[in-house]
Design an enzyme around this catalytic site. Structure first.
Site, mmCIF file in Angstrom:
data_model
loop_
_atom_site.group_PDB
_atom_site.id
_atom_site.type_symbol
_atom_site.label_atom_id
_atom_site.label_comp_id
_atom_site.label_asym_id
_atom_site.label_seq_id
_atom_site.Cartn_x
_atom_site.Cartn_y
_atom_site.Cartn_z
ATOM 1 N N ALA A 1 0.887 -1.367 -0.184
ATOM 2 C CA ALA A 1 0.051 0.058 0.027
ATOM 3 C C ALA A 1 0.799 1.322 -0.202
ATOM 4 O O ALA A 1 0.511 2.335 0.190
ATOM 5 C CB ALA A 1 -0.875 0.079 1.199
ATOM 6 N N HIS B 1 -0.615 6.870 4.262
ATOM 7 C CA HIS B 1 0.779 6.203 4.692
ATOM 8 C C HIS B 1 1.657 7.179 4.371
ATOM 9 O O HIS B 1 1.845 7.598 3.211
ATOM 10 C CB HIS B 1 0.902 4.796 3.844
ATOM 11 C CG HIS B 1 -0.032 3.793 3.891
ATOM 12 N ND1 HIS B 1 -0.164 3.015 5.092
ATOM 13 C CD2 HIS B 1 -1.069 3.526 3.251
ATOM 14 C CE1 HIS B 1 -1.220 2.111 4.953
ATOM 15 N NE2 HIS B 1 -1.837 2.600 3.788
ATOM 16 N N ASN C 1 2.084 -4.134 7.577
ATOM 17 C CA ASN C 1 3.045 -4.597 6.585
ATOM 18 C C ASN C 1 3.666 -3.495 5.876
ATOM 19 O O ASN C 1 4.876 -3.444 5.389
ATOM 20 C CB ASN C 1 2.373 -5.561 5.392
ATOM 21 C CG ASN C 1 1.991 -6.870 6.301
ATOM 22 O OD1 ASN C 1 2.640 -7.728 6.336
ATOM 23 N ND2 ASN C 1 0.538 -6.884 6.621
HETATM 24 N N1 LIG Z 1 1.800 -5.375 2.471
HETATM 25 C C1 LIG Z 1 0.656 -4.571 2.410
HETATM 26 O O1 LIG Z 1 0.597 -3.227 2.030
HETATM 27 C C2 LIG Z 1 -0.460 -4.965 2.793
HETATM 28 C C3 LIG Z 1 -0.510 -6.250 3.297
HETATM 29 N N2 LIG Z 1 -1.711 -6.984 3.643
HETATM 30 C C4 LIG Z 1 -1.643 -8.334 4.092
HETATM 31 O O2 LIG Z 1 -2.598 -9.070 3.052
HETATM 32 C C5 LIG Z 1 -3.325 -10.083 3.855
HETATM 33 C C6 LIG Z 1 -4.578 -10.552 3.118
HETATM 34 O O3 LIG Z 1 -5.481 -9.344 3.141
HETATM 35 P P1 LIG Z 1 -7.000 -9.239 2.637
HETATM 36 O O4 LIG Z 1 -7.232 -9.840 1.373
HETATM 37 O O5 LIG Z 1 -7.631 -8.028 2.899
HETATM 38 O O6 LIG Z 1 -7.627 -10.040 4.148
HETATM 39 P P2 LIG Z 1 -8.865 -11.119 4.000
HETATM 40 O O7 LIG Z 1 -9.136 -11.303 5.479
HETATM 41 O O8 LIG Z 1 -9.947 -10.845 3.108
HETATM 42 O O9 LIG Z 1 -8.370 -12.489 3.535
HETATM 43 C C7 LIG Z 1 -7.314 -13.319 4.179
HETATM 44 C C8 LIG Z 1 -7.382 -14.669 3.250
HETATM 45 O O10 LIG Z 1 -6.387 -15.563 3.684
HETATM 46 C C9 LIG Z 1 -6.766 -16.657 3.962
HETATM 47 N N3 LIG Z 1 -5.630 -17.413 4.940
HETATM 48 C C10 LIG Z 1 -5.465 -17.212 6.226
HETATM 49 N N4 LIG Z 1 -4.515 -17.866 6.800
HETATM 50 C C11 LIG Z 1 -4.087 -18.695 5.876
HETATM 51 C C12 LIG Z 1 -3.387 -20.141 5.551
HETATM 52 N N5 LIG Z 1 -2.533 -20.314 6.624
HETATM 53 N N6 LIG Z 1 -3.329 -20.623 4.501
HETATM 54 C C13 LIG Z 1 -3.947 -20.295 3.465
HETATM 55 N N7 LIG Z 1 -5.136 -19.323 3.375
HETATM 56 C C14 LIG Z 1 -5.026 -18.602 4.610
HETATM 57 C C15 LIG Z 1 -8.139 -16.671 4.598
HETATM 58 O O11 LIG Z 1 -8.806 -17.816 4.531
HETATM 59 P P3 LIG Z 1 -9.917 -18.143 5.743
HETATM 60 O O12 LIG Z 1 -11.136 -17.420 5.238
HETATM 61 O O13 LIG Z 1 -10.084 -19.690 5.565
HETATM 62 O O14 LIG Z 1 -9.093 -17.688 6.908
HETATM 63 C C16 LIG Z 1 -8.573 -15.447 3.619
HETATM 64 O O15 LIG Z 1 -9.044 -16.181 2.497
HETATM 65 C C17 LIG Z 1 -3.544 -9.072 5.166
HETATM 66 O O16 LIG Z 1 -3.975 -10.003 6.174
HETATM 67 C C18 LIG Z 1 -2.259 -8.783 5.532
HETATM 68 O O17 LIG Z 1 -1.507 -9.070 6.150
HETATM 69 C C19 LIG Z 1 -2.840 -6.343 3.482
HETATM 70 C C20 LIG Z 1 -2.980 -5.004 3.027
HETATM 71 C C21 LIG Z 1 -1.558 -4.208 3.052
HETATM 72 O O1 LIG Z 2 -3.550 -1.821 3.220
HETATM 73 C C1 LIG Z 2 -3.100 -0.933 3.903
HETATM 74 O O2 LIG Z 2 -3.588 0.334 3.916
HETATM 75 C C2 LIG Z 2 -2.136 -1.224 4.972
HETATM 76 C C3 LIG Z 2 -1.893 -2.304 5.639
HETATM 77 O O3 LIG Z 2 -3.108 -2.839 5.958
HETATM 78 C C4 LIG Z 2 -0.662 -2.939 6.038
HETATM 79 O O4 LIG Z 2 0.282 -2.403 5.987
HETATM 80 O O5 LIG Z 2 -0.566 -4.367 6.358
#
Ligand SMILES: NC(=O)C1=CN([C@@H]2O[C@H](COP(=O)(O)OP(=O)(O)OC[C@H]3O[C@@H](n4cnc5c(N)ncnc54)[C@H](OP(=O)(O)O)[C@@H]3O)[C@@H](O)[C@H]2O)C=CC1
Ligand SMILES: O=C([O-])CC(=O)C(=O)O
Length: 262
Positions: A119, A215, A185
């Site tokens: 992000a 951010h 993250n």
């Molecule tokens: N780098 C960045 O800037 C950002 C990073 N992120 C990261 O991305 C992740 C995902 O975001 P988002 O899609 O919005 O979240 P959601 O909660 O919508 O989706 C998470 C998905 O991951 C699955 N999951 C969780 N644990 C496992 C596992 N061990 N094996 C396989 N699948 C798994 C969940 O399945 P189930 O429903 O079965 O639990 C669900 O389908 C966030 O948790 C965050 O850590 C997010 C935003 C910004």
């Molecule tokens: O999506 C965003 O705005 C940022 C976020 O969740 C993260 O840093 O994990």
């Protein structure tokens, strides 16, 4: 042709699958937790598997959209099988034991871990500035209260009753990344690019007047001064996650398939 797999089927994974298809690439398989295959198949309309060996057999490029638990559970197996793995779960790399396991697997199996910018942006400038030496790197993340649901902000603040912006975390990027797996993250991306997890200052703020996820990176060093802010729309299906994070995963995956790369 590159065969693509996705870990997770949440808000980011579904966006990534849709956008890949619009751009002429197609995810062929999704990895879900055991017992969640039917839900994953229904959400993604592709084959679902529940273990990383099966994913590695079917895909040579995998996009991790499942958060820290997904990278920790499946990253070593995938890298050990030689898979190119794009991840958004940068905060998981605050855990040194996990970094050790990922590195050992990548060196053994020939896989590569590609960190999506997520992000935030301007990481190229921060990485270049690191060469000359950085004195200060500060990251401030601000979201509406609903963007902090399910995080330690709920214990620090009464999110539903806020009348003004309040910080619920001040500390290092390592502490932020470990305590806020779904929200810090970006703090990890800034730390990994700049001064590291322990020297990067982080503030996380809930703002009832905010309509976007903001951010901000401030950095000072031999290069001069950097101050960058991104105000990102949240994904409609998850107010915690910015749309730009999902876009960055698509960009990183497309980049892996192109002959000329930026
Ligand atoms: N780098 C960045 O800037 C950002 C990073 N992120 C990261 O991305 C992740 C995902 O975001 P988002 O899609 O919005 O979240 P959601 O909660 O919508 O989706 C998470 C998905 O991951 C699955 N999951 C969780 N644990 C496992 C596992 N061990 N094996 C396989 N699948 C798994 C969940 O399945 P189930 O429903 O079965 O639990 C669900 O389908 C966030 O948790 C965050 O850590 C997010 C935003 C910004
Ligand atoms: O999506 C965003 O705005 C940022 C976020 O969740 C993260 O840093 O994990």
């Amino acid at each position: 042709m590159t065969s693509i797999g996705i870990i997770g089927f949440g808000a980011i994974a579904q966006y990534v699958a849709r956008e890949l298809e619009r751009g002429g690439l197609r995810a062929a398989v999704v990895l879900a937790r055991p017992g969640r295959e039917d839900a994953a198949r229904a959400a993604m309309q592709i084959e679902a598997v529940t273990d990383a060996d099966a994913l590695a057999e079917r895909a040579d490029l995998v996009i991790d959209c499942a958060g820290h638990a997904g990278l920790a559970a499946h990253g070593p197996t995938l890298l050990g099988a030689g898979t190119r793995l794009v991840t958004l779960s940068l905060g998981a790399l605050a855990d040194e034991a996990l970094v050790g396991a990922l590195e050992a697997a990548a060196r053994r199996g020939g896989g590569v871990l590609q960190l999506a910018s997520g992000a935030i942006g301007a990481l190229d400038a921060l990485a270049a500035a690191r060469v000359g030496g950085l004195d200060v790197v500060r990251y401030t993340g601000t979201k509406p209260p609903r963007g902090w649901a399910g995080s330690p902000a709920e214990e620090a603040l009464d999110l539903g009753a806020l009348t003004q912006a309040e910080a619920h975390f001040t500390g290092t990027a390592r502490a932020a990344a470990l305590a806020y797996p779904k929200n810090a993250n970006v703090a990890a991306a800034v730390a990994l690019t700049g001064r590291g997890f322990d020297a990067t200052e982080v503030r996380l703020i809930a703002d009832p007047a905010a309509t976007q996820n903001t951010h901000r990176i401030e950095a000072e060093g031999a290069f001069g001064r950097l101050d960058v802010t991104i105000s990102g729309h949240a994904l409609p299906d998850n107010p915690r996650s910015s749309a730009l994070a999902a876009m960055s995963a698509v960009h990183a995956a497309r980049r892996e398939t192109e002959w000329m790369r930026l």
